[in-house]
Design an enzyme around this catalytic site. Structure first.
Site, PDB file in Angstrom:
ATOM      1  N   ASP A   1      31.826  34.947  37.465  1.00 54.80           N
ATOM      2  CA  ASP A   1      32.809  35.165  38.533  1.00 54.80           C
ATOM      3  C   ASP A   1      34.121  34.442  38.253  1.00 54.80           C
ATOM      4  O   ASP A   1      35.203  34.966  38.531  1.00 54.80           O
ATOM      5  CB  ASP A   1      32.247  34.689  39.878  1.00 54.80           C
ATOM      6  CG  ASP A   1      31.350  35.726  40.522  1.00 54.80           C
ATOM      7  OD1 ASP A   1      31.157  36.804  39.923  1.00 54.80           O
ATOM      8  OD2 ASP A   1      30.829  35.464  41.626  1.00 54.80           O
TER       9      ASP A   1
ATOM     10  N   HIS B   1      38.756  31.656  48.486  1.00 54.83           N
ATOM     11  CA  HIS B   1      37.441  31.069  48.201  1.00 54.83           C
ATOM     12  C   HIS B   1      37.517  29.709  47.489  1.00 54.83           C
ATOM     13  O   HIS B   1      36.536  28.958  47.522  1.00 54.83           O
ATOM     14  CB  HIS B   1      36.605  32.006  47.333  1.00 54.83           C
ATOM     15  CG  HIS B   1      36.225  33.288  48.007  1.00 54.83           C
ATOM     16  ND1 HIS B   1      35.606  33.327  49.239  1.00 54.83           N
ATOM     17  CD2 HIS B   1      36.388  34.585  47.618  1.00 54.83           C
ATOM     18  CE1 HIS B   1      35.391  34.591  49.575  1.00 54.83           C
ATOM     19  NE2 HIS B   1      35.866  35.372  48.624  1.00 54.83           N
TER      20      HIS B   1
ATOM     21  N   GLY C   1      34.513  32.651  43.588  1.00 50.30           N
ATOM     22  CA  GLY C   1      34.851  34.031  43.924  1.00 50.30           C
ATOM     23  C   GLY C   1      36.172  34.524  43.386  1.00 50.30           C
ATOM     24  O   GLY C   1      36.976  35.104  44.134  1.00 50.30           O
TER      25      GLY C   1
ATOM     26  N   ASP D   1      39.942  40.222  54.892  1.00 51.07           N
ATOM     27  CA  ASP D   1      39.289  40.538  53.626  1.00 51.07           C
ATOM     28  C   ASP D   1      37.840  40.954  53.904  1.00 51.07           C
ATOM     29  O   ASP D   1      37.278  40.617  54.954  1.00 51.07           O
ATOM     30  CB  ASP D   1      39.315  39.276  52.756  1.00 51.07           C
ATOM     31  CG  ASP D   1      38.987  39.508  51.294  1.00 51.07           C
ATOM     32  OD1 ASP D   1      39.909  39.529  50.486  1.00 51.07           O
ATOM     33  OD2 ASP D   1      37.786  39.647  50.971  1.00 51.07           O
TER      34      ASP D   1
ATOM     35  N   HIS E   1      35.321  39.753  52.392  1.00 46.95           N
ATOM     36  CA  HIS E   1      34.511  38.545  52.248  1.00 46.95           C
ATOM     37  C   HIS E   1      34.979  37.448  53.199  1.00 46.95           C
ATOM     38  O   HIS E   1      36.154  37.362  53.546  1.00 46.95           O
ATOM     39  CB  HIS E   1      34.577  38.040  50.806  1.00 46.95           C
ATOM     40  CG  HIS E   1      34.111  39.038  49.795  1.00 46.95           C
ATOM     41  ND1 HIS E   1      34.959  39.986  49.240  1.00 46.95           N
ATOM     42  CD2 HIS E   1      32.893  39.246  49.242  1.00 46.95           C
ATOM     43  CE1 HIS E   1      34.277  40.736  48.388  1.00 46.95           C
ATOM     44  NE2 HIS E   1      33.026  40.318  48.371  1.00 46.95           N
TER      45      HIS E   1
ATOM     46  N   ASP F   1      39.938  44.664  49.825  1.00 46.49           N
ATOM     47  CA  ASP F   1      38.567  45.113  49.541  1.00 46.49           C
ATOM     48  C   ASP F   1      37.831  45.563  50.798  1.00 46.49           C
ATOM     49  O   ASP F   1      36.698  46.045  50.716  1.00 46.49           O
ATOM     50  CB  ASP F   1      37.761  44.046  48.792  1.00 46.49           C
ATOM     51  CG  ASP F   1      37.868  42.669  49.411  1.00 46.49           C
ATOM     52  OD1 ASP F   1      38.538  42.526  50.448  1.00 46.49           O
ATOM     53  OD2 ASP F   1      37.290  41.727  48.852  1.00 46.49           O
TER      54      ASP F   1
ATOM     55  N   TYR G   1      39.775  45.631  44.641  1.00 44.52           N
ATOM     56  CA  TYR G   1      39.340  45.840  43.262  1.00 44.52           C
ATOM     57  C   TYR G   1      39.433  47.295  42.803  1.00 44.52           C
ATOM     58  O   TYR G   1      38.896  47.650  41.762  1.00 44.52           O
ATOM     59  CB  TYR G   1      37.919  45.277  43.121  1.00 44.52           C
ATOM     60  CG  TYR G   1      37.895  43.851  43.632  1.00 44.52           C
ATOM     61  CD1 TYR G   1      38.491  42.841  42.901  1.00 44.52           C
ATOM     62  CD2 TYR G   1      37.382  43.550  44.889  1.00 44.52           C
ATOM     63  CE1 TYR G   1      38.551  41.543  43.401  1.00 44.52           C
ATOM     64  CE2 TYR G   1      37.430  42.259  45.390  1.00 44.52           C
ATOM     65  CZ  TYR G   1      38.030  41.261  44.637  1.00 44.52           C
ATOM     66  OH  TYR G   1      38.103  39.978  45.134  1.00 44.52           O
TER      67      TYR G   1
END
EC number: 3.5.1.98
Length: 452
Positions: free
Chosen positions: A122, A164, A172, A199, A201, A288, A327
Site C-alpha cells: 500500500d 490516512h 493507505g 471519501d 474510506h 472513490d 482510482y
C-alpha cells in the site's frame, strides 16, 4: 445558454470565437476562490500496479484550463513544505526516514524497520516519495494561509486530502497528512474548525489527530463493515476527554445512491454546523465514493458528490477544499473539475472541450457527467439510514455549546515564509528604511528652503 464545443452541420465557429468563448455560464461570483497547484506533483509514480495515479491531477488541471475556469480564480504555484512544517505533526524520526530512504536503499533495510514505518504494497518506497509529499503538503499549507490572511474565501488544492497518514507512519497511500497540518495552522487563528470527509474510506488519520480536542469536529461519511480499510469509523467512535462527542462517524453500506446520500448528508450536516458554529471548514472530496471507481463500492454520480460541496459552500464559511482518494483517473478529474465550477459559481457545458490535450481519455461519450450509478445494489435501507441519522442527532444533544478559546496573540509564522525568504524581506525593508530616511531629510530641507 449552451455553448457548442465542436462543429456540427449547422454551426461552425471561426477560430477567434472558439478560442475566446468560455465553456461555462457565469452565475454570480460571490467568493474569492484560489486554486493551488504545483504541476510537479503529477509527475510521480507509485509503481505500475499501484492504484494511486498522481497523473489524475494533470487530467484535472487540463479540464480546469480547457473550461477556462482559471478566469474565475486566483492561481498559485505553491512552494514545497519545509521539514519544520512537516514536524508540526509528524515525528522527527519518521520524516528523517522519508527524506533518506530510496528504492535502492530500502532493499538493504531490515524487515523490522520496514514494519516499523509501515512500508509495503500500500505504501511503497518510490522515486521522489519525500519530494512528492512536500509538494502536496506545501500546496495545502499555502491554501490555509490564504484563508487565514483573508485573501481567499475558498481555497482549493486537489493534490491534497491524504487523510490516512499517521504521526509516525504512512497509511493507505498517504505519507504526509496535509489535512492535519493545515488544521493545525488554521487553529492559530480560528477557534473552531470543522473537518468533513466524503471519501469512500474513513478519515482515520485526521480523526485520530484531533480525537481529544473540542476545537476540531471531524465528520466522516464512509463505507464501514469492520473489515473494509482502514477498519475504523464505527458510529461509536465519538472522541475522548475534551473531544468526547466531537468525532462524528456516518457508516454506510455498499451501493448507496445519489438521493439517499445527499438527503442523509444534508440532514446531518445542517444541525452539526448550526451547533458547532465552525469559523472555518476543511472538506475532503475523495472521488472513490463515485460509482465505477476502481476500488469503490458506492453508486454516486458526479453531480450528487458535487451537491454535497455546494451545500457546505452555501453556509458562507471560509472553506479549504481538498482532493483525496479516487482510482479511476478520468472520473476523478471530471469530478474535481465539476466541483471547481461549483465553488466558482459557474455552470459548465456537459460536453468536454474537444481541444483538451488529453481529450481521448474521456471517450466514448466525452461528457463531464457519465452515468456512474446502478453497478451495485443499494444495501442501505431507509430504516438503516434513519437509524444512523438519529444516532448522530442524539450524539449532538450532548454538545451544549460551541467551544471557545481564550484570545491570544496570533503567532508570527503564519505567513509561510522560509527563513531565507524572511531574511531577504528583512534586508529589503532595511534598505527601504534607509531610502525613506534620506528622502525625508531631503523633503525637510526643501520645506526649509521654501520657508526662507
Amino acid at each position: 445558454m449552451s455553448v457548442p464545443v465542436s462543429e456540427t452541420d449547422t454551426f461552425s465557429p471561426d477560430k477567434k470565437t472558439a478560442e475566446n468563448t468560455p465553456f461555462y455560464d457565469s452565475i454570480c461570483k460571490q467568493s474569492n476562490v484560489s486554486y493551488h497547484f504545483n504541476p510537479e506533483v503529477s509527475q510521480y509514480h507509485f509503481g505500475p500496479y499501484h492504484p494511486m495515479k498522481p497523473f489524475r491531477l494533470m487530467l484535472t488541471d487540463h479540464l480546469v484550463i480547457s473550461y477556462k475556469l482559471y478566469e474565475k480564480m486566483d492561481l498559485y504555484t505553491p512552494r514545497r513544505a519545509t521539514k519544520e512544517e512537516l514536524l508540526e505533526f509528524h515525528s522527527d524520526d519518521y520524516i528523517d526516514f522519508l527524506a533518506k530512504v530510496t528504492p535502492e536503499t530500502v532493499t538493504k533495510l531490515p524487515e523490522s524497520t520496514l514494519a516499523h514505518f509501515n512500508i509495503g504494497d500500500d505504501c511503497p518506497v518510490f522515486d521522489g516519495m519525500y519530494d512528492y509529499s512536500t509538494i502536496y503538503a506545501g500546496a495545502t499549507l499555502d491554501a490555509s494561509r490564504k484563508l487565514i490572511s483573508g485573501m481567499s474565501d475558498i481555497a482549493i488544492n486537489w493534490s491534497g486530502g491524504l487523510h490516512h497518514a499517521k504521526k509516525y507512519e504512512p497509511s493507505g497511500f498517504c505519507y504526509v497528512n496535509d489535512i492535519v497540518l493545515s488544521i493545525i495552522n488554521l487553529l492559530r487563528v480560528h477557534p473552531r474548525v470543522m473537518y468533513i470527509d466524503i471519501d469512500l474510506h474513513h478519515g482515520d488519520g485526521v480523526q485520530e489527530a484531533f480525537y481529544a480536542t473540542d476545537r476540531v469536529m471531524t465528520v466522516s461519511f464512509h463505507k464501514y463493515n469492520g473489515e473494509f480499510f482502514p477498519g475504523t469509523g464505527s458510529i461509536d467512535e465519538r472522541g475522548m476527554d475534551k473531544g468526547k462527542n466531537f468525532a462524528i462517524n456516518v457508516p454506510l453500506k455498499d451501493g448507496i445512491d445519489d438521493e439517499s446520500y445527499v438527503r442523509l448528508f444534508k440532514s446531518i450536516m445542517e444541525p452539526l454546523i448550526t451547533k458547532f458554529q465552525p469559523t472555518c471548514i476543511v472538506q475532503q472530496c475523495g472521488a472513490d465514493s463515485l460509482g465505477y471507481d476502481r476500488l469503490g463500492c458506492f453508486n454516486l454520480n458526479i453531480k450528487a458528490h458535487g451537491e454535497c460541496v455546494k451545500f457546505i459552500k452555501s453556509f458562507e464559511i471560509p472553506m479549504l477544499v481538498l482532493g483525496g482518494g479516487g482510482y479511476t483517473p478520468r472520473n476523478v478529474s471530471r469530478l474535481w473539475c465539476y466541483e471547481t465550477s461549483v465553488l466558482t459559481d459557474v455552470t459548465l457545458n456537459h460536453k468536454i472541450p474537444n481541444y483538451l490535450p488529453s481529450y481521448d481519455w474521456f471517450g466514448p461519450d466525452f461528457s463531464l457527467h457519465p452515468q456512474l450509478d446502478g453497478r451495485i445494489d443499494n444495501k442501505n435501507s431507509k430504516k438503516y439510514l434513519e437509524s444512523v441519522k438519529q444516532d448522530i442527532l442524539e450524539q449532538l444533544r450532548y454538545l451544549a455549546y460551541a467551544p471557545s478559546v481564550q484570545m491570544q496573540e496570533i503567532p508570527p509564522d503564519i505567513t509561510g515564509l522560509t527563513e531565507d525568504e524572511d531574511q531577504i524581506i528583512k534586508e529589503l525593508n532595511e534598505e527601504q528604511d534607509g531610502t525613506r530616511e534620506t528622502q525625508n531629510t531631503k523633503d525637510e530641507a526643501r520645506v526649509g528652503e521654501l520657508r526662507e
